[in-house]
Motif scaffolding. Structure first.
Motif, PDB file in Angstrom:
ATOM      1  N   ASP A  16      11.340  21.939  74.265  1.00  0.00           N
ATOM      2  CA  ASP A  16      11.938  22.531  73.072  1.00  0.00           C
ATOM      3  C   ASP A  16      13.462  22.497  73.129  1.00  0.00           C
ATOM      4  O   ASP A  16      14.126  22.254  72.121  1.00  0.00           O
ATOM      5  N   CYS A  35      14.689  19.249  71.930  1.00  0.00           N
ATOM      6  CA  CYS A  35      14.598  19.120  70.469  1.00  0.00           C
ATOM      7  C   CYS A  35      15.792  19.797  69.797  1.00  0.00           C
ATOM      8  O   CYS A  35      16.411  19.232  68.887  1.00  0.00           O
ATOM      9  N   ARG A  36      16.107  20.987  70.253  1.00  0.00           N
ATOM     10  CA  ARG A  36      17.241  21.709  69.677  1.00  0.00           C
ATOM     11  C   ARG A  36      18.555  20.985  69.960  1.00  0.00           C
ATOM     12  O   ARG A  36      19.436  20.924  69.101  1.00  0.00           O
ATOM     13  N   GLN A  79       8.313  21.408  67.189  1.00  0.00           N
ATOM     14  CA  GLN A  79       9.606  21.792  67.747  1.00  0.00           C
ATOM     15  C   GLN A  79      10.757  21.073  67.060  1.00  0.00           C
ATOM     16  O   GLN A  79      11.821  21.669  66.824  1.00  0.00           O
TER      17      GLN A  79
END
Length: 266
Positions: A67, A70-71, A123
């Motif tokens: 995750d 992804c951010r 995500q």
């Protein structure tokens, strides 16, 4: 002269260095879209593609199973271009296992495939949601598969992950409307370089001939055949379309015997 509304928009394409993802990048760049080409390990392919298509395209490594990655990918895109308008969740994986062989898969196989094919797209959407909401044409396309639509394909685990991705597409289309449209495509066989590398040029040609002889439309689907509908679903002219799963298999689903045929997954 009418200016293409997509010119100057920004798209993230996961798994964008090869296959369907690369075909999407080429189509979007031709429309004047700035593309963020995500890759996990295909660095050379992604960087070569970015140089090829221009339009300020950049290649960005990120293992989107995580995750935080992804951010970080979404942040990189927003910082580089000031916006995110489109997201194409194309990255995926499988394990080949006969559906009849219930011992061919274990729990870790399901988890491994599900994390990239289903959780990672969630995500990515979450990581890009604020920027997509700020756009006046925010749109997501998830690359699912006929495997998830019909319970076929390379393995039960793969089919399950893509079926879940299709369901998630509908769920998020509902909750993210009206700011963000969310759709999916469900390819059947797609003649990508993955097959050519493993079968060789001659073997790949024979596979395509065999597939073409078995589908109603009489041709083997290419990556660009999938990229074109993805482009269409992202285009603001398709503003009426959300929550749809578009089957792209040259009519193969019309054949009631398809469940016994190999190669019906992207």
């Amino acid at each position: 002269m009418t200016v293409d509304r997509m010119t100057g928009a920004v798209a993230i394409v996961t798994g964008g260095g090869t296959g369907i993802g690369a075909a999407v990048v080429r189509r979007l760049a031709a429309r004047g879209v700035h593309c963020v080409i995500n890759y996990a390990s295909s660095k050379d392919d992604a960087e070569a593609l970015a140089a090829e298509v221009g339009q300020g395209a950049i290649a960005v490594q990120a293992d989107i199973v995580e995750d935080s990655a992804c951010r970080a990918l979404a942040k990189t895109a927003a910082e580089a271009f000031g916006r995110i308008d489109f997201l194409v969740n194309n990255a995926g994986r499988t394990k080949f296992a006969n559906h009849e062989d219930l011992d061919a898969l274990d729990a870790e196989d399901f988890i491994d495939i599900y994390r990239l094919n289903t959780i990672a797209p969630f995500q990515m959407i979450r990581g890009c949601a604020d920027a997509l909401r700020a756009s006046d044409m925010g749109a997501v396309v998830n690359v699912a598969s006929v495997a998830g639509e019909f319970g076929i394909g390379s393995s039960v685990a793969y089919a399950v992950s893509k079926g879940a991705l299709a369901t998630m597409t509908k769920s998020l289309a509902r909750v993210l409307a009206p700011a963000i449209r969310v759709n999916a495509v469900a390819p059947g066989y797609v003649g990508t370089g993955w097959f050519e590398k493993r079968l060789g040029e001659e073997g790949f040609a024979k596979l395509n001939e065999r597939i073409a002889s078995r589908v109603p439309m009489g041709f083997a689907t290419s990556p660009d055949d999938i990229a074109a509908p993805i482009e269409m679903l992202l285009d603001p002219v398709s503003r009426v379309i959300t929550g749809e799963i578009l089957v792209l298999d040259a009519g193969s689903h019309l054949d009631v015997g398809m469940s016994r045929r190999p190669g019906h997954e992207h």
